[in-house]
Design a protein around this motif. Sequence first.
Motif, PDB file in Angstrom:
ATOM      1  N   ALA A 136     -46.862 -21.499  59.342  1.00 29.99           N
ATOM      2  CA  ALA A 136     -46.872 -20.119  59.862  1.00 29.99           C
ATOM      3  C   ALA A 136     -46.466 -19.128  58.774  1.00 29.99           C
ATOM      4  O   ALA A 136     -47.015 -18.025  58.693  1.00 29.99           O
ATOM      5  N   CYS A 137     -45.518 -19.521  57.911  1.00 30.84           N
ATOM      6  CA  CYS A 137     -45.150 -18.656  56.788  1.00 30.84           C
ATOM      7  C   CYS A 137     -46.357 -18.417  55.894  1.00 30.84           C
ATOM      8  O   CYS A 137     -46.639 -17.279  55.493  1.00 30.84           O
ATOM      9  N   GLU A 138     -47.081 -19.495  55.606  1.00 33.58           N
ATOM     10  CA  GLU A 138     -48.267 -19.380  54.746  1.00 33.58           C
ATOM     11  C   GLU A 138     -49.314 -18.475  55.387  1.00 33.58           C
ATOM     12  O   GLU A 138     -49.924 -17.632  54.723  1.00 33.58           O
ATOM     13  N   LYS A 139     -49.488 -18.628  56.698  1.00 30.35           N
ATOM     14  CA  LYS A 139     -50.469 -17.828  57.447  1.00 30.35           C
ATOM     15  C   LYS A 139     -50.212 -16.329  57.275  1.00 30.35           C
ATOM     16  O   LYS A 139     -51.139 -15.537  57.157  1.00 30.35           O
ATOM     17  N   TYR A 140     -48.921 -15.954  57.269  1.00 33.31           N
ATOM     18  CA  TYR A 140     -48.574 -14.525  57.192  1.00 33.31           C
ATOM     19  C   TYR A 140     -48.173 -14.081  55.782  1.00 33.31           C
ATOM     20  O   TYR A 140     -47.673 -12.974  55.596  1.00 33.31           O
ATOM     21  N   GLY A 141     -48.389 -14.957  54.800  1.00 34.17           N
ATOM     22  CA  GLY A 141     -48.155 -14.570  53.414  1.00 34.17           C
ATOM     23  C   GLY A 141     -46.694 -14.501  53.004  1.00 34.17           C
ATOM     24  O   GLY A 141     -46.346 -13.788  52.061  1.00 34.17           O
ATOM     25  N   LEU A 142     -45.842 -15.264  53.694  1.00 34.30           N
ATOM     26  CA  LEU A 142     -44.416 -15.295  53.365  1.00 34.30           C
ATOM     27  C   LEU A 142     -44.087 -16.575  52.605  1.00 34.30           C
ATOM     28  O   LEU A 142     -44.580 -17.655  52.955  1.00 34.30           O
ATOM     29  N   ASP A 143     -43.251 -16.471  51.576  1.00 31.54           N
ATOM     30  CA  ASP A 143     -42.766 -17.666  50.890  1.00 31.54           C
ATOM     31  C   ASP A 143     -41.581 -18.237  51.661  1.00 31.54           C
ATOM     32  O   ASP A 143     -40.623 -17.512  51.954  1.00 31.54           O
ATOM     33  N   LEU A 144     -41.646 -19.528  52.010  1.00 33.29           N
ATOM     34  CA  LEU A 144     -40.509 -20.209  52.635  1.00 33.29           C
ATOM     35  C   LEU A 144     -39.693 -20.822  51.504  1.00 33.29           C
ATOM     36  O   LEU A 144     -40.138 -21.753  50.834  1.00 33.29           O
ATOM     37  N   ILE A 145     -38.519 -20.254  51.273  1.00 27.79           N
ATOM     38  CA  ILE A 145     -37.717 -20.628  50.110  1.00 27.79           C
ATOM     39  C   ILE A 145     -36.982 -21.948  50.359  1.00 27.79           C
ATOM     40  O   ILE A 145     -36.253 -22.081  51.345  1.00 27.79           O
ATOM     41  N   ALA A 146     -37.183 -22.902  49.453  1.00 28.13           N
ATOM     42  CA  ALA A 146     -36.512 -24.204  49.562  1.00 28.13           C
ATOM     43  C   ALA A 146     -35.112 -24.119  48.961  1.00 28.13           C
ATOM     44  O   ALA A 146     -34.876 -23.392  47.995  1.00 28.13           O
ATOM     45  N   MET A 147     -34.189 -24.880  49.546  1.00 30.87           N
ATOM     46  CA  MET A 147     -32.825 -24.951  49.028  1.00 30.87           C
ATOM     47  C   MET A 147     -32.552 -26.361  48.508  1.00 30.87           C
ATOM     48  O   MET A 147     -32.924 -27.352  49.139  1.00 30.87           O
ATOM     49  N   ILE A 148     -31.904 -26.436  47.334  1.00 37.08           N
ATOM     50  CA  ILE A 148     -31.532 -27.722  46.741  1.00 37.08           C
ATOM     51  C   ILE A 148     -30.027 -27.703  46.532  1.00 37.08           C
ATOM     52  O   ILE A 148     -29.489 -26.803  45.883  1.00 37.08           O
ATOM     53  N   GLU A 162     -42.909 -28.865  46.695  1.00 35.78           N
ATOM     54  CA  GLU A 162     -43.508 -28.055  47.762  1.00 35.78           C
ATOM     55  C   GLU A 162     -42.962 -26.638  47.807  1.00 35.78           C
ATOM     56  O   GLU A 162     -43.344 -25.852  48.675  1.00 35.78           O
ATOM     57  N   ALA A 163     -42.072 -26.301  46.891  1.00 33.71           N
ATOM     58  CA  ALA A 163     -41.403 -24.999  46.938  1.00 33.71           C
ATOM     59  C   ALA A 163     -42.370 -23.855  46.635  1.00 33.71           C
ATOM     60  O   ALA A 163     -43.289 -24.005  45.833  1.00 33.71           O
ATOM     61  N   THR A 164     -42.143 -22.733  47.308  1.00 32.30           N
ATOM     62  CA  THR A 164     -42.915 -21.518  47.031  1.00 32.30           C
ATOM     63  C   THR A 164     -41.939 -20.369  46.787  1.00 32.30           C
ATOM     64  O   THR A 164     -40.808 -20.394  47.248  1.00 32.30           O
ATOM     65  N   GLY A 165     -42.396 -19.356  46.059  1.00 35.49           N
ATOM     66  CA  GLY A 165     -41.554 -18.193  45.792  1.00 35.49           C
ATOM     67  C   GLY A 165     -40.543 -18.479  44.706  1.00 35.49           C
ATOM     68  O   GLY A 165     -40.799 -18.294  43.523  1.00 35.49           O
ATOM     69  N   PHE A 166     -39.369 -18.953  45.117  1.00 39.38           N
ATOM     70  CA  PHE A 166     -38.378 -19.468  44.177  1.00 39.38           C
ATOM     71  C   PHE A 166     -37.595 -20.574  44.848  1.00 39.38           C
ATOM     72  O   PHE A 166     -37.668 -20.732  46.070  1.00 39.38           O
ATOM     73  N   ILE A 167     -36.875 -21.350  44.054  1.00 37.85           N
ATOM     74  CA  ILE A 167     -36.037 -22.426  44.583  1.00 37.85           C
ATOM     75  C   ILE A 167     -34.593 -21.958  44.549  1.00 37.85           C
ATOM     76  O   ILE A 167     -34.105 -21.483  43.519  1.00 37.85           O
ATOM     77  N   TYR A 168     -33.912 -22.087  45.672  1.00 38.11           N
ATOM     78  CA  TYR A 168     -32.516 -21.670  45.791  1.00 38.11           C
ATOM     79  C   TYR A 168     -31.628 -22.890  45.518  1.00 38.11           C
ATOM     80  O   TYR A 168     -31.568 -23.817  46.308  1.00 38.11           O
ATOM     81  N   ILE A 169     -30.965 -22.878  44.357  1.00 36.79           N
ATOM     82  CA  ILE A 169     -30.037 -23.969  44.026  1.00 36.79           C
ATOM     83  C   ILE A 169     -28.651 -23.592  44.546  1.00 36.79           C
ATOM     84  O   ILE A 169     -28.095 -22.559  44.171  1.00 36.79           O
TER      85      ILE A 169
END
Length: 257
Positions: A136-148, A162-169
């Motif tokens: 759904a994020c991809e559908k609306y053009g939003l990056d779902l930020i992954a956390m590590i 699979e991360a998009t936008g940036f990765i939150y460490i």
Amino acid sequence: MSKIREAFQNGKAFIPFITCGDPDLETTKAIVREMAARGADLIELGIPFSDPTAEGPVIQGANIRALSGGATTDRIFQMVRELRTDVTVPFVFMTYANVVYSYGTERFLSAAAEAGIDGLILPDVPYEERPDFAPACEKYGLDLIAMIAPTSEDRISMIAREATGFIYIVSSLGVTGTRTNITTDIHHITAIIRQVTDTPCAVGFGISTPEQAREMTRYADGAIVGSAIVKQVAAKGAGAVSDIGDFVEKMKAAVRS
């Protein structure tokens, strides 16, 4: 390229966080405008929630003040629309799965995109539950930020791919809040990430001084600061705007030095 990726194109990024509606939405708007004017590359907007499990006492307090002051998801969407008349830096919502579910995932994401949000951080959604939100994020053009997190060791590559936008460490275990020392081996984590993706990574949780920000961005592409800013709002409310601007300027200079 997404607007979030672009925020990392001109050198190390400084990413401040603010809880929307603390103490009121007019103050939040003034702070966001000041942050953007003073060099923030991307701004995290926290949607308050009654049970913010990733947050320490400082941001928990901000959530309580915002909710008590009448901040709602709809009012925050309207605030973002108003900011988008003159603020162009990327915005990322940071909130919890329950906030999105209760609003309706599709309805929330379409409204966020329409208002001018560029990405979403959900700290209580593990990698395994990413499929609940990613399509759904991809559908609306939003990056779902992954956390590590520091404990992600054997999962870092899998999450990063699979991360998009940036990765939150996440710099340290536990909840958000300022730390005297950050001992996590950021160099080690970023080295693993860079083997599998060119998605930029930024470090958050615990950074409160220009020295810490400079140290974290020796290896990462950006630094995220929340509690140190929210503390200033708690102390001065609307009177904190220019102080926060000064702080953002100092932190931006530190990550770029």
